[in-house]
Design a protein around this motif. Sequence first.
Motif, PDB file in Angstrom:
ATOM      1  N   LEU A   1       0.797  -1.260  -0.153  1.00  0.00           N
ATOM      2  CA  LEU A   1      -0.154   0.080   0.058  1.00  0.00           C
ATOM      3  C   LEU A   1       0.843   1.178  -0.106  1.00  0.00           C
ATOM      4  CD1 LEU A   1      -2.929   1.450   0.256  1.00  0.00           C
ATOM      5  CD2 LEU A   1      -2.462   1.130   2.669  1.00  0.00           C
TER       6      LEU A   1
ATOM      7  N   SER B   1      -6.743   3.474   4.494  1.00  0.00           N
ATOM      8  CA  SER B   1      -6.888   3.662   3.135  1.00  0.00           C
ATOM      9  C   SER B   1      -7.368   4.852   2.595  1.00  0.00           C
ATOM     10  CB  SER B   1      -8.314   2.947   2.936  1.00  0.00           C
ATOM     11  OG  SER B   1      -9.474   3.550   3.553  1.00  0.00           O
ATOM     12  N   ILE B   2      -7.287   6.003   3.626  1.00  0.00           N
ATOM     13  CA  ILE B   2      -7.699   7.440   3.123  1.00  0.00           C
ATOM     14  C   ILE B   2      -6.440   8.149   3.471  1.00  0.00           C
ATOM     15  CG2 ILE B   2     -10.084   6.972   2.961  1.00  0.00           C
ATOM     16  CD1 ILE B   2     -10.555   8.171   5.676  1.00  0.00           C
TER      17      ILE B   2
ATOM     18  N   GLU C   1      -6.955   0.473  -1.347  1.00  0.00           N
ATOM     19  CA  GLU C   1      -7.854   1.347  -0.729  1.00  0.00           C
ATOM     20  C   GLU C   1      -8.990   0.736  -0.488  1.00  0.00           C
ATOM     21  OE1 GLU C   1      -5.781   2.354  -2.918  1.00  0.00           O
ATOM     22  OE2 GLU C   1      -4.124   4.058  -1.961  1.00  0.00           O
TER      23      GLU C   1
ATOM     24  N   GLN D   1     -11.008  -1.041   2.995  1.00  0.00           N
ATOM     25  CA  GLN D   1     -12.299  -0.512   3.733  1.00  0.00           C
ATOM     26  C   GLN D   1     -13.172  -1.660   3.552  1.00  0.00           C
ATOM     27  OE1 GLN D   1     -13.481   2.474   0.870  1.00  0.00           O
ATOM     28  NE2 GLN D   1     -11.578   3.773   1.321  1.00  0.00           N
TER      29      GLN D   1
END
Length: 433
Positions: free
Chosen positions: A260, A317-318, A386, A390
């Motif tokens: 990631l 993820s954000i 991402e 979630q």
Amino acid sequence: MNFPRSRLFWAVSVGHMTVDVFNGSVPVILTFLSGHLITLTNTQIGAAISAYQMTAALSQPICGWLADRTGGRWLGTGGVAWTVSMIALALVVAVTTRSFGLLVIPLVLAALGSGAFHPVGAMHAAESDHVRTTSNLSIFFLMGQFGGGLGPAIAGFLLDQTATRNDLFTAGLGPAFAGRLAEHGSVVPLLIFMLAAIPSLLIMMIALPNAHAHKLRPAAVLAKAEPKRTLQAAPLLLLGLVITLRGLINPGLVAFLPRLFQSRGWTASHYGLITTMYWIGGGITGVIFGQLADRYGSRLLIVLSMLLAAPAVFGLSIFDGAVSFLLALAVGAFSGGSHSLIVAMTQKLMPAGKGFSSGASLGFIFGMGALGVLVIGTLADRFGLETAFQIVALVGLVTAFLALFLPADRPQKQVVAEAISEGGAAPESVASR
């Protein structure tokens, strides 16, 4: 806070830290290889890590059964040596053949050593003090997660020493030149570091009992200090479902933390460090949860661990930058804090020896984590990393709800006190021997 005084406990704990240094390095190693030596997709990385974890998982119940009968000297010591040696061989194969298929063979075989060690270590950690089984296991797992945390940071740092950063040069030339220059690096510094495993191998070889010494242990005293257990099928099935869903967050999610942040332009040192934060967090809270569970039981703590981990996973993820380190710490802390609780609960629900029940529970945990890695890798290639994170966060909330229906176990001190009042021996006599 109570710390065990048993030499055997600390021998297996040091061994746990050592083997997990290299277990925890695998995602960073594969991520580095994919960026500098071999082209790998998310699915391939996920498949390799999943096969690694599944192999370790499937071998643990068998090795636990053997540990109950032999004491585990050769299983434990040989397991750590095997893991380190096979990961070293995998690195050599990767740099000489550039073949994903050939790389996977020694990498997966390395997991057999991890599968051999873990039930041996958990068995001796649990038996060192029958009054504080959960807290002892939590310290044992702290050592493992400390190793799992150190491993990615050390591997990332060492691999970065020889890595090129041509992307920085091509980025300055504009989009037309992006990715045109191949990246290179070397795994030699990591191979040299593997010699650091030798001291822990010597400590375990001295401290772990051989088959003869293990058979001479005070079995009658152990039987009296341990309460009788019967198979509880329905709670065990529910616990299995909780473990299955939890496997997406822990240990499944950690396999893609390096990927990631590599996609966001982080270096191996940095995505290795954020992986370290994940493992360290789980080790610290694991000890706290273990101490609390010995006093108040495990169910509520398992629920809270998943309930608090879910929003932190979503945050990864954000968010980018420094806050990501805090989020990774929170994910590891909350999801990993329940690790020793689950193993201790399984030992109570299964009428088997500590070695077999430890191997079965750890094997199932890592097996479901292996499946989780496959699921996350497939979701990542289809929807993006991402979005995959979630989805995992949502599953974490579902897991917390299901954990509400786990059996409300009694504190360990109360269970042992009742066993002693019925004519058993004092558990301290077990620890002192």
